[in-house]
Design a protein around this motif. Structure first.
Motif, short mmCIF file in Angstrom:
data_model
loop_
_atom_site.label_atom_id
_atom_site.label_comp_id
_atom_site.label_asym_id
_atom_site.label_seq_id
_atom_site.Cartn_x
_atom_site.Cartn_y
_atom_site.Cartn_z
N ASN A 192 0.82 -1.21 0.00
CA ASN A 192 0.00 0.00 0.00
C ASN A 192 0.86 1.27 0.00
O ASN A 192 0.45 2.30 -0.56
CB ASN A 192 -0.91 0.00 1.23
N SER A 193 2.05 1.21 0.62
CA SER A 193 2.90 2.40 0.76
C SER A 193 3.77 2.66 -0.45
O SER A 193 4.50 3.66 -0.48
CB SER A 193 3.78 2.27 2.01
N LEU A 194 3.75 1.80 -1.45
CA LEU A 194 4.57 1.95 -2.65
C LEU A 194 3.70 2.28 -3.86
O LEU A 194 2.67 1.64 -4.09
CB LEU A 194 5.37 0.68 -2.92
N SER A 195 4.08 3.29 -4.58
CA SER A 195 3.36 3.68 -5.79
C SER A 195 3.98 3.00 -7.01
O SER A 195 5.09 2.45 -6.94
CB SER A 195 3.39 5.20 -5.98
N VAL A 196 3.29 3.07 -8.15
CA VAL A 196 3.68 2.37 -9.37
C VAL A 196 4.07 3.39 -10.44
O VAL A 196 3.42 4.44 -10.57
CB VAL A 196 2.54 1.48 -9.88
N TYR A 197 5.16 3.05 -11.19
CA TYR A 197 5.56 3.91 -12.30
C TYR A 197 5.86 3.05 -13.52
O TYR A 197 6.43 1.95 -13.40
CB TYR A 197 6.81 4.73 -11.93
N ASN A 198 5.51 3.57 -14.69
CA ASN A 198 5.73 2.85 -15.95
C ASN A 198 7.18 3.04 -16.38
O ASN A 198 7.63 4.16 -16.61
CB ASN A 198 4.78 3.40 -17.02
N ILE A 199 7.90 1.91 -16.50
CA ILE A 199 9.33 1.98 -16.82
C ILE A 199 9.56 2.64 -18.17
O ILE A 199 10.54 3.37 -18.35
CB ILE A 199 9.94 0.57 -16.78
N SER A 200 8.67 2.44 -19.08
CA SER A 200 8.86 3.01 -20.42
C SER A 200 8.81 4.53 -20.41
O SER A 200 9.27 5.17 -21.36
CB SER A 200 7.78 2.47 -21.37
N GLN A 201 8.27 5.12 -19.35
CA GLN A 201 8.19 6.58 -19.26
C GLN A 201 9.43 7.21 -18.62
O GLN A 201 9.52 8.44 -18.55
CB GLN A 201 6.95 7.00 -18.47
#
Length: 910
Positions: free
Chosen positions: A771-780
């Motif tokens: 819950n404490s970790l957000s997600v980011y798109n590696i391609s971006q």
């Protein structure tokens, strides 16, 4: 209160074929003996109390002149050198002026010294000089034995018996009612023996007052700068100036007339085996003066109070260790199926790879030892503890002020203890509206110019400290990438170490060590700069000088020692940004990306920094003390009966000089430690325990230095710990704020509590890490920020995780803060407000409940003032009656009342 001794001086006469009845000579007439101790007409030789029966030579370990009667109150030493004529002229004029002031001098020729180079000038202050300056300085002396009983015995007093010292050590003198000495009313005071009425500490204080103001210019000239022993020491005319110790520290004085107080202090106070015993504060005060006595009283009380903080800190740490298995968050991070499958975004550009969450397993367990529920209660406890410490110390200090006759001292010191440097450098004079006397003053224009220069210098050095800290931060950012590139390949052998030493830990430890080295280097320069700018301001009194120097040095030390801790606690990881929009140091001008905290939080790094700087500082100080003790012990083993070869003044001359600022550095060391255990104690609950062990050793080491390594300091008065009291109060208030912010923003406690009570489905901590970790798109991720070697680590993943609360890619508010972020921020601010208000309310309530002056002390002060006025009134009335009756008596003088009868009448009246 005040020493009361009845000492009779006995002098042994060695005579050939002379009747034994002549073995005692009246000490007042001296028996006609010359300076060499012999009478040419009778061949009688005069020696000290103990004479070697084998060699028939006098004992050199004495504190008296060669006549065995006059006590040595001060010693000046000097040697002849290439600039001898000029210095001889200064000494000749200075010594002539000392004799005009009433002091008696006796010189030991260099041929009689062990090195055949050093002359020793011994100084004795006769009764008239002592009485005159005691009147000028308003020194309090006894006029009646105190009839106020000591406090009642406390219940279960037998429990404290192992920690007690003998009564004659704890109370070396009886209690008296005292009153400022008046030379015109000598029969009002309890003067049994004029030679012992003023104790040695008071005598050397008076003599030093004369030495500091005695000129050494020729008669008829008025070179105001040519004044005082301090200038003569600085230009090399004299090599040392000091009062004598009363005996050797390891053996009582042979002469029964000497008090042997130094020996008692060493036996009952300075030995480390006495660490569990109470301190003989009254004996310390009697021998060294009130200023040194109040320091050891404060240090002992601080150490006693540290015991309670250390116990609570140990309980908090033990709770963290016992709740080790209940730490669900660390278990999830270490779990291969949870932490092992979460791919984290790179922590720096290019050099840092993608990494697995379970690589921080060890640091998450370590963080739990200090970051747990018990830490909150410990932070609140320390906020209350520091208030209790300061309030109880005020009561203890008030009691010492009464017992040591310091209640009315401050005003006297402000008016009387003007620094000789101020008198010399301030040539302008103006009328003092209070004393109606002309006194020196510093013009307002000169004062403003000096303060502006002083302020600019302080600002420059503070900016230099900040620049050094920024340099250390830049080092952390640059070196982190280097460590990450080394500890990144699982095929490398260094990975065996990398399992335990992560890039974060390696960077934190090395940066802390470098920061500690910088602190030590800068401290060397700060001391000289602070003294220089304080001298330039020309403070009027000694108290004002010390207060100004204290504020400057503490400001320097505060920024120097604590700035790195403030960075880790309140700045690191707070201004990071997110992948693709990272924040950089100095904006876009550098490629140094701001540091992030690992998933375990920044608290463990703050703890590491605190341990290295605090423990390193204490360890460095102890190493220096150990080297001193080693050198002392090496010299001690080869020394046999030095009193047979070295005089008392030669033994003291080779000791270290205790400077006027000696106590200043002792206070500074302890106050910096006090800041560590209060400002950042929420990050390291074991800090009070480390401080407790250090202070137990510190008390005995300081005592050992005073009794064995230093010359006897000139006794000086102080009614409290001065500006340090206000500094401690300020640190105490600031500590509440810093610990509240540490618990809210550095600790991970608030996010965990918000998740547990607002977002957890089963009211437990399962799922908190995800819950404490957000997600980011590696391609971006921009190509300029992508790791150089990343294919083997990605495992065909298209996303990476980072520590924040932001919406995932594809959401309509992509990478914006989620509502949970604002909930957590609101909870943090609410926690800070609640904790601060709760602690401050308790602090003010406790301060209100505990009066600064104990009620019994208030009653004793009022009673003593009442009795003093009553006795003084009766004395004046009877004195007036005697004068009136004498004026009407017409009988011959032989039939008038004798002085003895007159004194008996006054005594009966009193």
């Amino acid at each position: 209160m005040f020493p009361k001794h009845t000492v009779s001086y006995g002098i042994r006469i060695v005579v050939n074929a002379v009747d034994k009845k002549q073995d005692t000579v009246n000490r007042e007439d001296g028996g006609g003996f010359g300076q060499n101790g012999c009478n040419a007409s009778t061949n009688l030789c005069l020696f000290d109390a103990t004479v070697s029966t084998e060699k028939l030579q006098p004992n050199k370990d004495t504190v008296f002149f060669r006549d065995g009667v006059r006590r040595i109150d001060f010693v000046l030493s000097y040697v002849d050198d290439k600039d001898g004529e000029k210095k001889q002229e200064r000494r000749r004029e200075f010594e002539a002026n000392l004799e005009k002031a009433g002091l008696e001098l006796e010189t030991e020729d260099k041929a009689d010294s062990k090195d055949q180079k050093t002359y020793f000038l011994k100084i004795h202050a006769p009764w008239d000089v002592l009485a005159t300056y005691a009147d000028v300085l308003k020194i309090k002396v006894p006029f009646k034995a105190s009839d106020i009983p000591h406090g009642q015995d406390v219940p279960l007093e037998w429990l404290s018996h192992p920690f007690r010292l003998p009564e004659h050590i704890m109370r070396p003198v009886p209690d008296y009612f005292t009153y400022p000495f008046d030379k015109g009313k000598t029969d009002f005071f309890l003067i049994n023996d004029k030679d012992t009425f003023f104790p040695p500490s008071t005598r050397n204080r008076i003599v030093f007052y004369i030495l500091a103001r005695c000129p050494y210019y020729k008669e008829g000239r008025n070179d105001r700068e040519k004044t005082g022993i301090k200038r003569l020491l600085s230009n090399g005319t004299y090599t040392a100036a000091f009062p004598l110790h009363d005996c050797r520290y390891w053996k009582r004085a042979r002469n029964a007339e000497c008090e042997s107080e130094r020996y008692n202090l060493y036996k009952h106070w300075a030995r480390f085996l006495c660490f569990y015993k109470e301190q003989p504060l009254n004996l310390i005060r009697k021998y060294y003066g009130e200023k040194i006595g109040i320091y050891f009283a404060w240090l002992g009380f601080y150490t006693e109070m540290l015991f309670f903080a250390a116990v609570m800190g140990l309980i908090c740490f033990t709770y963290g260790a016992l709740s080790y298995d209940d730490n669900i968050s660390s278990k999830e991070i270490c779990n291969d199926s949870i932490g092992g499958t979460i791919l984290m975004c790179p922590l720096c550009d290019k050099k840092c790879p993608f990494w697995k969450l379970n690589s921080t397993c060890l640091s998450s367990w370590q963080s739990h030892l200090f970051d747990n529920e018990g830490t909150v209660f410990f932070a609140i406890f320390m906020g209350i503890w520091v208030t209790l410490f300061l309030e109880f110390w005020k009561r203890r200090q008030a009691r010492l002020e009464y017992e040591w006759d310091l209640v009315d001292f401050e005003e006297e010191q402000q008016q009387l203890q003007i620094r000789p440097e101020f008198e010399i450098r301030c040539t302008n004079r103006r009328l003092n509206k209070i004393t109606q006397e002309m006194e020196p003053y510093l013009p307002i224009t000169s004062k403003c110019a000096r303060f502006c220069l002083s302020g600019a210098t302080v600002l420059f050095w503070v900016c230099l400290i900040v620049a050094c800290i920024i340099g250390v931060i830049a080092y952390r950012l640059a070196v982190y990438a280097a460590f990450a590139s080394i500890i990144k390949d699982p095929m490398r052998k260094i990975q065996v170490v990398g399992r335990f030493i992560t890039p974060q830990l390696a960077t934190s430890v090395t940066a802390s060590c470098i920061n500690f080295v910088i602190i030590m280097i800068l401290n060397f320069f700060y001391e000289k700069v602070a003294v220089w700018i304080t001298d330039m301001e020309i403070p009027k009194t000694h108290l004002e000088y010390e207060n100004r120097l204290t504020m400057k040095m503490f400001l320097f030390q505060f920024v120097n020692y604590y700035s790195s801790c403030f960075y880790l606690a309140f700045f690191k990881g707070k201004f990071v940004g997110y992948p693709g929009e990272y924040s950089y140091m100095f904006g876009g001008l550098s490629k140094l990306r701001n540091e992030e905290c690992d998933p375990g939080g920044c608290l463990i790094e703050l703890s590491t920094q605190l341990v290295i700087v605090m423990a390193g500082k204490q360890l460095w100080g102890n190493i220096q003390e150990a080297l001193v003790m080693r050198n002392w012990w090496s010299g001690r083993k080869g020394r046999h009966h030095p009193e047979n070869h070295y005089s008392r003044w030669e033994q003291d001359n080779v000791l270290l000089n205790f400077s006027q600022l000696g106590l200043f550095y002792e206070y500074l060391e302890m106050v910096i430690q006090f800041g560590f255990i209060t400002l950042f104690v929420a990050s390291f609950p074991l800090a009070p325990l480390l401080a407790l062990f250090n202070n137990i050793l510190e008390i005995r080491v300081d005592a050992w230095k005073f009794t064995t390594q230093f010359r006897r300091p000139v006794a000086s008065k102080a009614r409290n710990i001065g500006a340090w009291q206000e500094i401690l109060n300020a640190v105490a208030i600031l500590s509440v704020v810093t610990n509240a912010f540490i618990m809210a923003f550095t600790s991970d406690m608030i996010p965990r509590m918000v998740y547990l009570y607002a977002y957890s489905e089963k009211s437990n901590m399962r799922g908190y890490v995800n819950n404490s970790l957000s997600v980011y798109n590696i391609s971006q991720i921009p190509e300029a920020h992508m790791p150089e070697e990343h294919d083997s680590w990605m495992d065909n993943s298209t996303t990476c995780r980072y520590r924040d609360y932001r919406y995932p890619p594809g959401h309509e508010r992509e990478y914006k803060h989620t509502m949970q972020f604002w909930h957590i921020l609101a909870a943090k601010m609410a926690f800070i407000i609640i904790m601060e208000h709760v602690v401050f309310v308790v602090k003010f309530f406790v301060a209100w409940m505990i009066p600064d002056v104990p009620s019994d002390v208030k009653a004793r002060i009022k009673r003593e003032r009442y009795l003093t006025q009553e006795y003084l009134h009766n004395y004046e009335v009877e004195r007036l009656k005697l004068q009136l009756s004498a004026s009407f008596i017409t009988e011959p003088p032989s039939e008038m009342t004798s002085p003895t009868d007159k004194h008996e009448i006054l005594s009966e009246c009193l």
